[in-house]
Scaffold this motif. Sequence first.
Motif, mmCIF file in Angstrom:
data_model
loop_
_atom_site.group_PDB
_atom_site.id
_atom_site.type_symbol
_atom_site.label_atom_id
_atom_site.label_comp_id
_atom_site.label_asym_id
_atom_site.label_seq_id
_atom_site.Cartn_x
_atom_site.Cartn_y
_atom_site.Cartn_z
ATOM 1 N N ILE A 54 0.862 -1.188 0.000
ATOM 2 C CA ILE A 54 0.000 0.000 0.000
ATOM 3 C C ILE A 54 0.894 1.232 0.000
ATOM 4 O O ILE A 54 1.888 1.292 0.731
ATOM 5 C CB ILE A 54 -0.898 0.035 1.265
ATOM 6 N N VAL A 55 0.540 2.237 -0.791
ATOM 7 C CA VAL A 55 1.271 3.493 -0.776
ATOM 8 C C VAL A 55 0.293 4.637 -0.529
ATOM 9 O O VAL A 55 -0.771 4.707 -1.140
ATOM 10 C CB VAL A 55 2.077 3.717 -2.084
ATOM 11 N N VAL A 56 0.646 5.496 0.430
ATOM 12 C CA VAL A 56 -0.154 6.674 0.768
ATOM 13 C C VAL A 56 0.710 7.897 0.486
ATOM 14 O O VAL A 56 1.796 8.042 1.044
ATOM 15 C CB VAL A 56 -0.570 6.671 2.260
ATOM 16 N N SER A 57 0.212 8.784 -0.395
ATOM 17 C CA SER A 57 1.007 9.937 -0.797
ATOM 18 C C SER A 57 0.259 11.233 -0.543
ATOM 19 O O SER A 57 -0.951 11.324 -0.768
ATOM 20 C CB SER A 57 1.374 9.839 -2.283
ATOM 21 N N ASP A 58 1.008 12.242 -0.069
ATOM 22 C CA ASP A 58 0.464 13.592 -0.007
ATOM 23 C C ASP A 58 0.233 14.078 -1.437
ATOM 24 O O ASP A 58 0.931 13.639 -2.369
ATOM 25 C CB ASP A 58 1.454 14.506 0.732
ATOM 26 N N GLN A 59 -0.730 14.973 -1.632
ATOM 27 C CA GLN A 59 -1.032 15.455 -2.976
ATOM 28 C C GLN A 59 -0.075 16.561 -3.412
ATOM 29 O O GLN A 59 0.455 16.530 -4.507
ATOM 30 C CB GLN A 59 -2.488 15.949 -3.043
ATOM 31 N N ARG A 60 0.143 17.549 -2.547
ATOM 32 C CA ARG A 60 0.955 18.701 -2.940
ATOM 33 C C ARG A 60 2.349 18.595 -2.341
ATOM 34 O O ARG A 60 2.533 18.723 -1.131
ATOM 35 C CB ARG A 60 0.274 19.994 -2.510
ATOM 36 N N MET A 61 3.322 18.328 -3.234
ATOM 37 C CA MET A 61 4.720 18.195 -2.819
ATOM 38 C C MET A 61 5.592 18.980 -3.786
ATOM 39 O O MET A 61 5.216 19.169 -4.954
ATOM 40 C CB MET A 61 5.137 16.721 -2.809
ATOM 41 N N PRO A 62 6.757 19.442 -3.344
ATOM 42 C CA PRO A 62 7.658 20.173 -4.246
ATOM 43 C C PRO A 62 8.082 19.311 -5.430
ATOM 44 O O PRO A 62 8.450 18.149 -5.270
ATOM 45 C CB PRO A 62 8.860 20.505 -3.342
ATOM 46 N N GLY A 63 7.981 19.868 -6.611
ATOM 47 C CA GLY A 63 8.480 19.180 -7.804
ATOM 48 C C GLY A 63 7.490 18.273 -8.488
ATOM 49 O O GLY A 63 7.617 18.018 -9.691
#
Length: 480
Positions: A54-63
């Motif tokens: 499972i991968v959980v990612s923030d939406q707004r990240m640099p780059g």
Amino acid sequence: MNARPRAPLTVLVVDDELRSLETLRRTLEEDFTVFTAPSADEGEAIMGREFVHIVVSDQRMPGTSGVEFLRRVRSQWPETVRLILSGYTEAEDIISGINDAGIWQYLLKPWHPDQLLLTLKSAGELWRLQQENQRLSLELRDSPEQLVQRVASRRGKVCARSGFDRLTRAADSPLNGICALAQKIAGHELSVLVTGESGTGKELLARAIHYTSERADRPFVVENCGAMPDTLLEAELFGHKRGAFTGAHEDRIGLFQQADGGTLFLDEIGDTSPAFQVKLLRALQEGEVRPVGSPRSVPVDVRIIAATNRNLEADVASGRFRQDLYYRIAGITFHMPALRERPQDIPLIVADMFKKSALAGRRFTAEAMKCLVAHRWPGNVRELQNEVLRALALGDGDELGAGLFSSGVRQSGTLLNTASPAFDPEGATLKELLDQVEAQVINAALLRHNGNKTRVAEELGLTRVGLRMKLARLGLGGES
């Protein structure tokens, strides 16, 4: 033979905010093997060397964005279950994430630890089901008869687990009449409306109706209509064609079509806008849906079970909810009582939770159980579950005392100490114990309101007639 314990699944959390990353790791590490990465590039490096479920990612990240990162994950590791965690709710981001990156859930900040854990555990079950589905697909080529028997057996187990027995209740619970009537109409093609406060078990009742009906072998699909923009809700329910709007890069089958032949549970239907209610009414009347951007409609056969914590009759009277839609969804209405209206069920719910926990030998003291039965539970069963889990986490030994509860629950027990008759658990049956607690709750309320029975009835969620009957039954005096 006991089943072998499952190895913990692995979760990768990607977030450029280090404090958020650490909080997420601490929340998840007890149930999962957790990897963390402060950037998408480091996240991909971890996935290249570790097996991530499972991968959980923030939406707004640099780059880069979380959607762009998960799009790459989908391309290289398609079996990984993908989730977005964001403090922003732009419809384009959500739709793009669902379509481009195949995102399973779009979670909003601020998140609640219990809800996040529940979602991640569901994601883990989804991953396991995907693997099982692949294995069964291979077996189907070699032994279709054996697979048919296995599927039938598992379907029977699902129906048993999701039936009316899931609604834990005592012999004199107000839920008994509701379940009996719901079981009676389950086999009829009536639309159902379930009302009641949040956390009272509306979805459990809907599942029980579905799995007791002739549609039990078809899908049970859930959609929460609350706080969702009309455009997104329409695309979710009816589907859309590629290019229908910004972010629609491929065709998507709506939930009406996914539930074809089965049941569609529309939670918080009272929160839908009047404009969307018109579209929903048309779909229900015509028995067909038109995906967004499509020139033609698609026939669907679904049973609708709707739920709300609002007073829809009042909303109809005020014009907030369409009368014609109300009568379309309310073929029969069930009102789920609040937990404070069925205190006799609380010991059974607690016992069931203990049985399902890894610490089944534990129990509450009589004083602790008295606090649980006396509390008003504004959060209903969900709040009760949180209190029990809190006590299990904080307590040592087999007996758990009232001191492990939050201050509000402890205070409910303290109020009872000012009331009479005294609580005497020795040699009493469960019904006698509940009668004692109920008498103390009513006495405490009478003391608070200086004997004003109208206010006591309002506080306890009773009618004056209902309060009068309880006073007579418990020997607490007549009407003054």
